[in-house]
Scaffold this active site. Structure first.
Site, PDB file in Angstrom:
ATOM      1  N   SER A 124      61.392 -95.348  55.294  1.00  0.00           N
ATOM      2  CA  SER A 124      61.233 -94.662  56.579  1.00  0.00           C
ATOM      3  C   SER A 124      62.277 -93.577  56.755  1.00  0.00           C
ATOM      4  CB  SER A 124      61.377 -95.688  57.709  1.00  0.00           C
ATOM      5  OG  SER A 124      61.545 -95.047  58.954  1.00  0.00           O
ATOM      6  N   TYR A 148      66.750-102.163  62.018  1.00  0.00           N
ATOM      7  CA  TYR A 148      65.499-101.885  61.291  1.00  0.00           C
ATOM      8  C   TYR A 148      65.788-100.858  60.187  1.00  0.00           C
ATOM      9  CZ  TYR A 148      61.202 -99.501  60.092  1.00  0.00           C
ATOM     10  OH  TYR A 148      60.179 -98.901  59.375  1.00  0.00           O
ATOM     11  N   LYS A 152      65.688-101.015  55.834  1.00  0.00           N
ATOM     12  CA  LYS A 152      64.980-100.088  54.939  1.00  0.00           C
ATOM     13  C   LYS A 152      65.956 -99.489  53.931  1.00  0.00           C
ATOM     14  CE  LYS A 152      60.770-100.425  56.390  1.00  0.00           C
ATOM     15  NZ  LYS A 152      59.729-101.021  55.517  1.00  0.00           N
TER      16      LYS A 152
HETATM   17  C1  WQD Z   1      58.651 -90.418  69.103  1.00  0.00           C
HETATM   18  C2  WQD Z   1      59.159 -89.538  70.235  1.00  0.00           C
HETATM   19  C3  WQD Z   1      60.575 -90.693  71.761  1.00  0.00           C
HETATM   20  C4  WQD Z   1      57.616 -93.358  73.525  1.00  0.00           C
HETATM   21  C5  WQD Z   1      59.940 -94.686  65.129  1.00  0.00           C
HETATM   22  C6  WQD Z   1      60.799 -95.400  64.143  1.00  0.00           C
HETATM   23  C7  WQD Z   1      60.584 -94.819  62.783  1.00  0.00           C
HETATM   24  C8  WQD Z   1      59.111 -94.834  62.435  1.00  0.00           C
HETATM   25  C9  WQD Z   1      58.312 -94.103  63.505  1.00  0.00           C
HETATM   26  C10 WQD Z   1      58.691 -96.840  61.148  1.00  0.00           C
HETATM   27  C11 WQD Z   1      60.613 -89.803  70.545  1.00  0.00           C
HETATM   28  C12 WQD Z   1      59.301 -90.211  72.449  1.00  0.00           C
HETATM   29  C13 WQD Z   1      58.226 -92.408  72.729  1.00  0.00           C
HETATM   30  C14 WQD Z   1      57.457 -93.123  74.922  1.00  0.00           C
HETATM   31  C15 WQD Z   1      58.508 -90.989  74.636  1.00  0.00           C
HETATM   32  N1  WQD Z   1      58.642 -96.164  62.297  1.00  0.00           N
HETATM   33  N2  WQD Z   1      58.663 -91.248  73.285  1.00  0.00           N
HETATM   34  N3  WQD Z   1      57.913 -91.933  75.417  1.00  0.00           N
HETATM   35  O1  WQD Z   1      61.349 -93.291  67.502  1.00  0.00           O
HETATM   36  O2  WQD Z   1      60.601 -91.145  66.322  1.00  0.00           O
HETATM   37  O3  WQD Z   1      60.328 -93.334  65.186  1.00  0.00           O
HETATM   38  O4  WQD Z   1      58.592 -94.762  64.744  1.00  0.00           O
HETATM   39  O5  WQD Z   1      59.065 -96.468  60.089  1.00  0.00           O
HETATM   40  O6  WQD Z   1      61.298 -95.625  61.875  1.00  0.00           O
HETATM   41  O7  WQD Z   1      62.139 -95.193  64.508  1.00  0.00           O
HETATM   42  O8  WQD Z   1      58.891 -92.803  67.122  1.00  0.00           O
HETATM   43  O9  WQD Z   1      56.915 -92.806  68.579  1.00  0.00           O
HETATM   44  O10 WQD Z   1      58.912 -94.239  69.239  1.00  0.00           O
HETATM   45  O11 WQD Z   1      59.037 -91.754  69.431  1.00  0.00           O
HETATM   46  O12 WQD Z   1      58.932 -89.933  75.114  1.00  0.00           O
HETATM   47  O13 WQD Z   1      56.923 -93.950  75.706  1.00  0.00           O
HETATM   48  O14 WQD Z   1      58.433 -89.867  71.410  1.00  0.00           O
HETATM   49  O15 WQD Z   1      61.693 -90.542  72.615  1.00  0.00           O
HETATM   50  O16 WQD Z   1      61.221 -88.567  70.916  1.00  0.00           O
HETATM   51  P1  WQD Z   1      60.399 -92.589  66.601  1.00  0.00           P
HETATM   52  P2  WQD Z   1      58.388 -92.978  68.632  1.00  0.00           P
END
Ligand code: WQD
Length: 343
Positions: A124, A148, A152
């Site tokens: 990841s 997490y 990885k």
């Molecule tokens: C994306 C953006 C949030 C929810 C995670 C893991 C990563 C990978 C992908 C496994 C961010 C914003 C989110 C919400 C929001 N997974 N957001 N409101 O955190 O980039 O990555 O998932 O491998 O390892 O860390 O993904 O979809 O949670 O967030 O504004 O209700 O959307 O702040 O900027 P992230 P995400």
């Protein structure tokens, strides 16, 4: 011969199983169904072949994995089985290390005992933590910022050590942000718990299952103040796993590869495009930043093109259209209604 897909009933595992079948391989799914439904296995069979093999169980169970490999003549492995919630990993770090590293050790032990040496590992972009520079290359500094991500990164280090000792050829695939679904709408993201990722939550609002979306942060140094990510279609991602298995012969040892489009999109851009796709505004409000979030991260995908001969083909609109088709066909995922979804 056959390919074993651990975590094969999960979001990326199920899509990869379909792509592997389409590549002409015989596919064996292994999953403990702790974060997936057996209905996903049925859906994968509907997209591939009714006699696709499924073994229910824990990838950390060396004997179980070994028996599956012996029974089906497995000669290569794609390893997804892991817990993947950043938030949960902070609350339960020991459970995450035990499960995520235990499953790597179980699979490696079963492979070593049979001299099976071809492996693709689900890693990841979280191994980069909060990068200073973008785009991120495979030689960018690593250093996860949550348990997490550490599982990885440690998984990669463990696999690299085994490869360096000569017993393994492995592709370490570092995913950016997978979204979307198979264009049939038959398989898609179906977290058993309440999702924490942007697009599943956004489309729950769009479908009326949740009142509004919290946009975490509007004061970042980006075009519109919201954070930027490299969203990647899950079918592009699945196809990259086939290319990675095919590339192992030419790339022995351990190779880390970023899987992204190379293009960043802000949260508010995604919300606006999703509103076009679903045909109506989607209620959202900018709130405070989420702790641990990076301001901006997207991939330099050039090594994937060079080593795997792979580049992402599907754009953000297609990702959202395909994800929405899955949500409309399965408002409650593969199984019953969720608990209360409001933030
Ligand atoms: C994306 C953006 C949030 C929810 C995670 C893991 C990563 C990978 C992908 C496994 C961010 C914003 C989110 C919400 C929001 N997974 N957001 N409101 O955190 O980039 O990555 O998932 O491998 O390892 O860390 O993904 O979809 O949670 O967030 O504004 O209700 O959307 O702040 O900027 P992230 P995400």
């Amino acid at each position: 011969m056959a390919v074993l897909v651990t975590g094969g009933a999960g979001y990326i595992g199920s899509h990869t199983a379909v792509a592997l079948h389409e590549s002409g391989r015989r596919v064996v799914l292994l999953d403990d169904l702790s974060n997936a439904s057996s209905a996903a296995v049925d859906a994968v069979r509907g997209l591939t072949t009714p006699d696709l093999a499924f073994v229910e169980g824990d990838a950390a169970d060396i004997d179980l994995v070994g028996r599956a490999m012996d029974e089906h003549g497995v000669d290569e492995v794609v390893h997804f089985a892991a817990s993947k919630s950043v938030e949960e990993s902070v609350r339960e770090p020991l459970a995450y290390f035990r499960n995520n590293l235990g499953s790597v050790l179980g699979v490696l032990a079963a492979m070593e005992a049979r001299e099976v040496r071809r492996l693709v590992f689900s890693s990841s972009c979280t191994v980069y933590g909060e990068p200073d520079d973008v785009p991120v290359t495979e030689s960018s500094p690593t250093g996860a910022v949550n348990p997490y991500g550490w599982t990885k990164l440690h998984g990669e280090q463990l696999l690299r050590a085994v490869a360096d000792a000569g017993g393994l050829d492995v592709m370490l695939l570092r995913y950016f942000n997978p979204i979307g679904a198979h264009p049939s709408g038959a398989i898609g993201e179906d977290p058993t718990g309440i999702p924490t990722n942007l697009v599943p939550i956004l489309l729950q609002v769009a479908s009326g299952r949740r009142e509004w979306l919290q946009v975490f942060g509007g004061d970042y140094d980006t075009t519109d103040g919201s954070a930027v990510r490299d969203y990647l279609h899950v079918v592009d991602l699945a196809e990259a796993h086939v290319a990675a298995l095919d590339a192992l012969s030419a790339h022995p040892g351990a190779t880390a590869v970023n899987l992204g489009t190379g293009r960043g999109h802000s949260v508010l851009e995604v919300v606006a495009l999703a509103a076009e796709v679903v045909g109506h505004p989607i209620a959202h409000e900018v709130v405070g930043r989420r702790p641990g979030d990076a301001e901006r991260i997207w991939a330099d995908p050039s090594l994937a093109a060079e080593v795997l001969g792979w580049t992402a083909e599907r754009d953000l609109r297609t990702m959202l259209e395909d994800h929405w088709r899955w949500c409309e066909a399965h408002p409650d995922g593969f199984v019953g209604a969720r608990a209360d979804l409001d933030p």
